[in-house]
Scaffold this motif. Structure first.
Motif, PDB file in Angstrom:
ATOM      1  N   GLU A 124      -1.246   3.623 -10.572  1.00  0.00           N
ATOM      2  CA  GLU A 124      -2.222   3.404  -9.555  1.00  0.00           C
ATOM      3  C   GLU A 124      -2.329   4.492  -8.341  1.00  0.00           C
ATOM      4  OE1 GLU A 124      -4.204   0.601  -8.388  1.00  0.00           O
ATOM      5  OE2 GLU A 124      -4.051   0.699 -10.562  1.00  0.00           O
ATOM      6  N   GLN A 131     -14.663   6.018  -5.047  1.00  0.00           N
ATOM      7  CA  GLN A 131     -15.603   5.068  -5.963  1.00  0.00           C
ATOM      8  C   GLN A 131     -15.851   5.462  -7.152  1.00  0.00           C
ATOM      9  OE1 GLN A 131     -19.291   4.254  -3.612  1.00  0.00           O
ATOM     10  NE2 GLN A 131     -18.164   2.579  -2.669  1.00  0.00           N
ATOM     11  N   ARG A 132     -16.204   6.672  -7.291  1.00  0.00           N
ATOM     12  CA  ARG A 132     -16.781   7.250  -8.832  1.00  0.00           C
ATOM     13  C   ARG A 132     -15.609   7.090  -9.662  1.00  0.00           C
ATOM     14  NH1 ARG A 132     -19.149  12.306 -10.845  1.00  0.00           N
ATOM     15  NH2 ARG A 132     -18.688  11.842 -13.015  1.00  0.00           N
ATOM     16  N   TYR A 133     -14.470   7.408  -9.438  1.00  0.00           N
ATOM     17  CA  TYR A 133     -13.301   7.394 -10.411  1.00  0.00           C
ATOM     18  C   TYR A 133     -12.284   6.146 -10.266  1.00  0.00           C
ATOM     19  CZ  TYR A 133     -14.568  12.302 -10.516  1.00  0.00           C
ATOM     20  OH  TYR A 133     -15.488  13.340 -10.913  1.00  0.00           O
ATOM     21  N   SER A 134     -12.766   5.168  -9.351  1.00  0.00           N
ATOM     22  CA  SER A 134     -11.967   3.948  -9.477  1.00  0.00           C
ATOM     23  C   SER A 134     -10.464   4.287  -9.053  1.00  0.00           C
ATOM     24  CB  SER A 134     -11.833   3.065 -10.689  1.00  0.00           C
ATOM     25  OG  SER A 134     -13.075   2.646 -11.141  1.00  0.00           O
ATOM     26  N   ASN A 159      -7.431   3.969  -6.162  1.00  0.00           N
ATOM     27  CA  ASN A 159      -6.808   3.186  -5.459  1.00  0.00           C
ATOM     28  C   ASN A 159      -6.665   3.738  -4.054  1.00  0.00           C
ATOM     29  OD1 ASN A 159      -5.419   1.518  -3.842  1.00  0.00           O
ATOM     30  ND2 ASN A 159      -4.164   0.614  -5.571  1.00  0.00           N
TER      31      ASN A 159
END
Ligand code: MLT
Length: 205
Positions: free
Chosen positions: A17, A91-94, A96
Motif C-alpha cells: 500500500e 487518482q490515476r494510479y490508485s 493510497n
C-alpha cells in the motif's frame, strides 16, 4: 490521459500500500532515484516526477536566486503544483494517499520539507537526504502524525549542520517525530545514509 497539473514522471507499481514519492536533486530527472527507491522498499510503488524548473538546462523543483537562496514565491507555487500533481497521480494510479512517503535528495529534499510545512495532508512520512530549511511557514501545521528521517553530512559545504538541525527543530515544533543522523561526508549521498534510512523505513507501519 494527461495528469493535471502535468509533470513528466515515472510510476512503478508495487505490491504494498506504500508509495515512495521520489524527488531528485538539481540536474537530476525522474529516473535518477528509481533504484534507490527499490533498495529502500522492494514492495512499495514508486512515483518519481521530474522538477518543472530549468536552471541552465538542469531540472529542479523550484527556482533559486543563488546556492541556498530560494525564490520563495516560486517555491510556494511549485510546492502547491507538486502537491496537486501527487493528488492527481494518486487518482490515476490508485495510490493510497495515507501511505505516501517522500524520499528527497538535496533540492528534492528541500521541496519535500516545504510540502510538509505548506501541504501536510500529502505526506505521512519523509526521508530527507541533505535538506535545509526551505522557508519559514506563516502558519504552523499540525504534523503530529508525521514521521521524518533526516540524513545530513558533517562536512556538507551546501547545507551547514546548523541548518539541518534548524529544520529538524522546525518540524518537531509542528509535532513531527524527527530522527536526524549525521554522516561523515559532504553533500553526496553515502551507503551509510541509505542503509540507515532503509532500517528506519522498516519501522514505519
Ligand atoms: C537547493 O537549491 O535546493 C539547494 O541549494 C540544494 C541544491 O543545490 O539543489
Amino acid at each position: 490521459m494527461r495528469l493535471q497539473p502535468d509533470c513528466i514522471h515515472e510510476f512503478v507499481a508495487g505490491t504494498s500500500e506504500r508509495t515512495l514519492l521520489l524527488l531528485h536533486g538539481t540536474g537530476g530527472n525522474e529516473r535518477d532515484l528509481i533504484s534507490l527507491g527499490r533498495n529502500l522498499d522492494p514492495s512499495a510503488s514508486l512515483l518519481s516526477p521530474r522538477g518543472n524548473v530549468l536552471e541552465n538546462g538542469m531540472p529542479r523543483f523550484f527556482r533559486r536566486l543563488a546556492e541556498g537562496v530560494f525564490d520563495l514565491e516560486d517555491l510556494k507555487m511549485r510546492t502547491n503544483e507538486l502537491a496537486n500533481f501527487v493528488t492527481a497521480a494518486a487518482q490515476r494510479y490508485s495510490i493510497n494517499m495515507k501511505r505516501i512517503v517522500a524520499v528527497g535528495y538535496s533540492n528534492g529534499a528541500n521541496i519535500a520539507a516545504s510540502m510538509l510545512l505548506l501541504r501536510p495532508e500529502i505526506l505521512s512520512a519523509a526521508i530527507l537526504f541533505r535538506a535545509m530549511v526551505p522557508l519559514a511557514p506563516e502558519t504552523q501545521q499540525n504534523l503530529s502524525l508525521v514521521r521524518v528521517w533526516m540524513g545530513a553530512g558533517t562536512f556538507d559545504p551546501i547545507v551547514p549542520a546548523s541548518d539541518s538541525t534548524r529544520l529538524a527543530e522546525l518540524l518537531r515544533g509542528a509535532g513531527a517525530e524527527v530522527t536526524i543522523r549525521f554522516f561523515e561526508g559532504g553533500h553526496g549521498l553515502t551507503h551509510a545514509d541509505v542503509d540507515a534510512a532503509q532500517e528506519w523505513l522498516m519501522t514505519l507501519k
